[in-house]
Write a protein that holds these residues in place. Structure first.
Motif, mmCIF file in Angstrom:
data_model
loop_
_atom_site.group_PDB
_atom_site.id
_atom_site.type_symbol
_atom_site.label_atom_id
_atom_site.label_comp_id
_atom_site.label_asym_id
_atom_site.label_seq_id
_atom_site.Cartn_x
_atom_site.Cartn_y
_atom_site.Cartn_z
ATOM 1 N N LEU A 93 -2.001 5.245 5.349
ATOM 2 C CA LEU A 93 -1.047 4.295 4.798
ATOM 3 C C LEU A 93 0.217 4.184 5.634
ATOM 4 O O LEU A 93 1.074 3.361 5.352
ATOM 5 C CB LEU A 93 -0.675 4.698 3.362
ATOM 6 C CG LEU A 93 -1.838 4.750 2.372
ATOM 7 C CD1 LEU A 93 -1.323 5.080 0.986
ATOM 8 C CD2 LEU A 93 -2.598 3.440 2.350
ATOM 9 N N LEU A 119 0.822 -1.215 0.000
ATOM 10 C CA LEU A 119 0.000 0.000 0.000
ATOM 11 C C LEU A 119 0.855 1.263 0.000
ATOM 12 O O LEU A 119 0.528 2.252 -0.655
ATOM 13 C CB LEU A 119 -0.928 0.000 1.215
ATOM 14 C CG LEU A 119 -2.113 -0.970 1.175
ATOM 15 C CD1 LEU A 119 -2.827 -0.985 2.519
ATOM 16 C CD2 LEU A 119 -3.084 -0.600 0.067
ATOM 17 N N LEU A 175 -9.138 0.346 2.133
ATOM 18 C CA LEU A 175 -7.780 -0.159 1.963
ATOM 19 C C LEU A 175 -7.780 -1.649 1.624
ATOM 20 O O LEU A 175 -6.964 -2.114 0.828
ATOM 21 C CB LEU A 175 -6.955 0.096 3.229
ATOM 22 C CG LEU A 175 -6.637 1.559 3.528
ATOM 23 C CD1 LEU A 175 -5.861 1.684 4.829
ATOM 24 C CD2 LEU A 175 -5.850 2.191 2.392
#
Length: 237
Positions: A186, A133, A200
């Protein structure tokens, strides 16, 4: 639960009660509460035609709701607590996180997520996924989109996947549109049950699962185990 799809109405009702009794019996034996999904099944009149796979899904949904109601009735008689939890993304989280770690089916993994929510536990995104991510950008998602365009032959599947990728691109763009907003979610590994953490997981599904299996459902979940710990996934060539 094949009996709930094939047999007559009376037999299906009989088996619903049997399944409900067995679930409540196990809960009583183990001295545990029962965690279930909080369902929101729309009126079937809004679901369009009743043919093929669609009708099977509808029948399954209503059978499932019927079993849930029976579990509630029987559990109340026994004094067993029934905890209804938000069903959002239990399948995605189960598939990405628990199925590969414990080598269990995606359905069992989803049930595991439901049980954890019933206990009030929050899901953390594994470090390997967090590494993905943190490095993920729009260019990589565009690469995945082009890969889907080239490899997926089924038009409906291609359209559905491209639509989901576009949503994730817009999500990342929206995170970057506000100073500091992209780095906050993140940059850590602890997320609550809010919509941000769910987004996410959706991004992860696109970034991890789609490159590995763009044309069909990912059957070999074991390949995700390496990704969880290494933070690396095969990119489309």
């Amino acid at each position: 639960m094949p009996h709930l799809a094939k047999d007559s109405s009376d037999k299906r009702e009989y088996y619903r009660w049997q399944y409900a009794h067995e679930i409540v019996r196990l809960a009583e034996e183990k001295k545990k509460a029962i965690a279930i999904e909080r369902l929101d099944i729309k009126d079937k009149g809004r679901r369009g035609d009743f043919s093929g796979r669609k009708v099977r899904r509808i029948r399954h949904s209503f059978s499932y709701r019927s079993i849930i109601e029976k579990i509630k009735v029987l559990a109340k008689r026994k004094g067993i607590q029934v905890i209804e939890v938000n069903p959002a993304y239990t399948s995605i989280i189960g598939m990405l996180k628990y199925a590969p770690q414990y080598m269990i089916s995606k359905d069992v993994a989803a049930a595991y997520v439901i049980a954890r929510r019933g206990l009030g536990l929050k899901e953390q995104i594994p470090e390997g996924y967090m590494a993905i991510l943190k490095e993920l950008d729009i260019d990589e998602l565009e690469e995945i989109k082009e890969h889907v365009k080239k490899t997926v032959k089924n038009k409906q599947l291609k359209k559905r996947q491209l639509k989901e990728i576009e949503k994730m691109i817009k999500l990342i763009q929206s995170l970057g549109s506000e100073p500091g907003k992209a780095s906050r979610p993140l940059g850590g590994t602890s997320f609550g049950a809010g919509s941000g953490s769910y987004n996410l997981w959706r991004v992860l599904k696109v970034a991890v699962v789609t490159p590995l299996s763009p044309e069909k459902v990912l059957r070999d979940i074991s390949v995700l185990k390496r990704v969880i710990f290494s933070g690396q996934v095969g990119r489309p060539g």
